[in-house]
Design a protein around this motif. Sequence first.
Motif, PDB file in Angstrom:
ATOM      1  N   GLY A 102       0.418 -32.964   3.905  1.00 23.21           N
ATOM      2  CA  GLY A 102       0.602 -33.435   2.538  1.00 23.21           C
ATOM      3  C   GLY A 102       1.382 -34.725   2.524  1.00 23.21           C
ATOM      4  N   SER A 103       1.228 -35.482   1.455  1.00 20.66           N
ATOM      5  CA  SER A 103       1.945 -36.741   1.316  1.00 20.66           C
ATOM      6  C   SER A 103       3.418 -36.483   1.023  1.00 20.66           C
ATOM      7  CB  SER A 103       1.335 -37.557   0.176  1.00 20.66           C
ATOM      8  OG  SER A 103       1.563 -36.890  -1.064  1.00 20.66           O
ATOM      9  N   LEU A 104       4.229 -37.527   1.127  1.00 20.24           N
ATOM     10  CA  LEU A 104       5.643 -37.409   0.780  1.00 20.24           C
ATOM     11  C   LEU A 104       5.824 -36.868  -0.629  1.00 20.24           C
ATOM     12  CD1 LEU A 104       7.305 -40.669   2.152  1.00 20.24           C
ATOM     13  CD2 LEU A 104       7.827 -38.321   2.819  1.00 20.24           C
ATOM     14  N   GLN A 105       5.042 -37.389  -1.561  1.00 22.11           N
ATOM     15  CA  GLN A 105       5.170 -36.949  -2.950  1.00 22.11           C
ATOM     16  C   GLN A 105       4.860 -35.463  -3.080  1.00 22.11           C
ATOM     17  OE1 GLN A 105       2.949 -39.314  -5.727  1.00 22.11           O
ATOM     18  NE2 GLN A 105       3.712 -38.224  -7.518  1.00 22.11           N
ATOM     19  N   GLU A 106       3.827 -34.995  -2.386  1.00 24.22           N
ATOM     20  CA  GLU A 106       3.461 -33.583  -2.462  1.00 24.22           C
ATOM     21  C   GLU A 106       4.541 -32.692  -1.864  1.00 24.22           C
ATOM     22  OE1 GLU A 106      -1.416 -34.039  -2.181  1.00 24.22           O
ATOM     23  OE2 GLU A 106      -0.198 -33.932  -0.360  1.00 24.22           O
ATOM     24  N   VAL A 107       5.118 -33.134  -0.739  1.00 24.40           N
ATOM     25  CA  VAL A 107       6.150 -32.329  -0.080  1.00 24.40           C
ATOM     26  C   VAL A 107       7.395 -32.226  -0.955  1.00 24.40           C
ATOM     27  CG1 VAL A 107       7.713 -32.231   1.897  1.00 24.40           C
ATOM     28  CG2 VAL A 107       5.308 -32.820   2.245  1.00 24.40           C
ATOM     29  N   LEU A 108       7.844 -33.360  -1.495  1.00 21.67           N
ATOM     30  CA  LEU A 108       9.031 -33.345  -2.338  1.00 21.67           C
ATOM     31  C   LEU A 108       8.790 -32.578  -3.639  1.00 21.67           C
ATOM     32  CD1 LEU A 108      10.273 -37.006  -1.796  1.00 21.67           C
ATOM     33  CD2 LEU A 108      11.252 -34.919  -0.840  1.00 21.67           C
ATOM     34  N   ALA A 109       7.581 -32.691  -4.162  1.00 24.16           N
ATOM     35  CA  ALA A 109       7.258 -31.945  -5.380  1.00 24.16           C
ATOM     36  C   ALA A 109       7.258 -30.438  -5.105  1.00 24.16           C
ATOM     37  CB  ALA A 109       5.902 -32.384  -5.918  1.00 24.16           C
ATOM     38  N   GLY A 110       6.876 -30.054  -3.881  1.00 28.32           N
ATOM     39  CA  GLY A 110       6.805 -28.636  -3.544  1.00 28.32           C
ATOM     40  C   GLY A 110       8.144 -27.933  -3.657  1.00 28.32           C
ATOM     41  N   GLN A 111       9.221 -28.596  -3.193  1.00 26.32           N
ATOM     42  CA  GLN A 111      10.528 -27.933  -3.262  1.00 26.32           C
ATOM     43  C   GLN A 111      11.141 -28.007  -4.661  1.00 26.32           C
ATOM     44  OE1 GLN A 111      13.827 -29.490  -1.047  1.00 26.32           O
ATOM     45  NE2 GLN A 111      13.553 -31.592  -1.722  1.00 26.32           N
ATOM     46  N   MET A 112      10.472 -28.718  -5.583  1.00 25.37           N
ATOM     47  CA  MET A 112      10.963 -28.802  -6.953  1.00 25.37           C
ATOM     48  C   MET A 112      10.035 -28.094  -7.940  1.00 25.37           C
ATOM     49  SD  MET A 112      12.520 -32.698  -6.999  1.00 25.37           S
ATOM     50  CE  MET A 112      13.191 -32.539  -8.652  1.00 25.37           C
ATOM     51  N   GLU A 113       9.173 -27.225  -7.428  1.00 25.83           N
ATOM     52  CA  GLU A 113       8.390 -26.390  -8.329  1.00 25.83           C
ATOM     53  C   GLU A 113       9.337 -25.470  -9.107  1.00 25.83           C
ATOM     54  OE1 GLU A 113       5.544 -24.264  -6.060  1.00 25.83           O
ATOM     55  OE2 GLU A 113       4.392 -26.041  -5.482  1.00 25.83           O
ATOM     56  N   TYR A 114       8.891 -25.005 -10.242  1.00 24.05           N
ATOM     57  CA  TYR A 114       9.751 -24.180 -11.099  1.00 24.05           C
ATOM     58  C   TYR A 114      10.242 -22.923 -10.390  1.00 24.05           C
ATOM     59  CZ  TYR A 114       9.095 -26.874 -15.397  1.00 24.05           C
ATOM     60  OH  TYR A 114       9.120 -27.862 -16.344  1.00 24.05           O
TER      61      TYR A 114
END
Length: 440
Positions: A102-114
């Motif tokens: 996954g891209s950087l954006q996808e990885v960082l977004a993953g740990q900030m899911e609700y």
Amino acid sequence: MRVRFWGTRGSIATPGPGTNHFGGNTSCVELTTASGDLLIFDCGTGAHRLAAELMTHGKNPITANILLGHTHWDHIQGFPFFSPAFVNGNSVAIYGPEGSHGSLQEVLAGQMEYTYFPIELGQLPAAITYHDLTEGIHTIGGARVAAQYLHHPAMTLGYRVEADGVAVVYLVDHEPFSDELWRDGAEAGKIESILHDGDRRHAEFMAGADLVIHDAQYTPEEYGQKKTWGHSTYDYAVQIATAAGVRRLALTHHDPGHNDDFVADIERRAKTLASLHGELDVLCAYEGFETVIEPRSTLKPFVSAASSQPSVGHRRFHILVVDDHPDMLALAVRALENEDYIVSKATSGLEALQLIDDHLPDLVVLDYKMTGMNGLEVTKVLRAKPETRSLPVLMLTAMMDEPSTRAGFEAGVTDYMTKPFSIPQLTSRVRACLARIGSS
């Protein structure tokens, strides 16, 4: 140039009375150039206190560049608490290695899911940009930044920042390529005497640096049980830095099981070792340590073969795996197919040469010790033919002695990987090999 440490711990944060001096926060280092460019190496839990400092005493608006070595949790878990990203008008540019799942954006977004965090990445009001990097030379702010792959079970970059007549190198989450550092019969302590090409490239990357920040999670006594986990010992870091002519070495990524007394003992042992080999200044990094590095006219810039290697993310590579052990062959083939490579297989050297003649692959993953024609003999045949002279060969072997490693490189092996290794290590090394050949 000013450098300050906000997190020096590896793997997991370890606050408490036993870590008060060297610190319990995970990796985060602040670098500020004379012109005011802000570069942040990694965004572990130490980033929370750095963020508070920036909000209180930093420029307005804040422009930050975050250089992630890789996206394991201890290196990104501070980002959801990086408060400048919560302010409209601030800008945050995030850099990291191409090749993660996954891209950087996808990885960082993953740990900030609700499920994990109350605010999603897309809700942050600051202007956030994402930059997936390959090896090569990049410009970040007004600094020249070289990036080079490290040896870790995940795609990991080390960074060399050159600005203001100063070079600072950040090399965290890196393991020695070989158990043997020096070639037999060569003068130890010199870059050209390093046995494994990977360790030699590592030394060349830090050559002449004013400050090298290097992983030193383990002692030599611990390393045998931790091999393939992707971290260094203090003696490896000291010897490599000495050979490279580094002026100052800061050991970091302290193991969560090491309290202040243990890390202080590592520092004493590292200083003693350094004193035997030259004038290298060594310390174990601690939270709050700050240093200002003055420019010098003798700095030689790092030279890369290419300004930036082309992306390998949009090309499907063909890999030939050669091994006469059925289980090892099946394991490697399955691991590489899971990475979406086109994979062929051969169970002997002769079969491999025939397959290569029929259809030239992008990379050969080749076992050293096979019945009949062994891996060295296959490599020598490939190097004798113009059409396969530059074909990358990753040699796999359980033979870890110095003569075997040296013989492999002398035969023309591109990279040399010792067994046992983990599947993530294999896929990372394959990815690094392919990144260096680019689209050629």
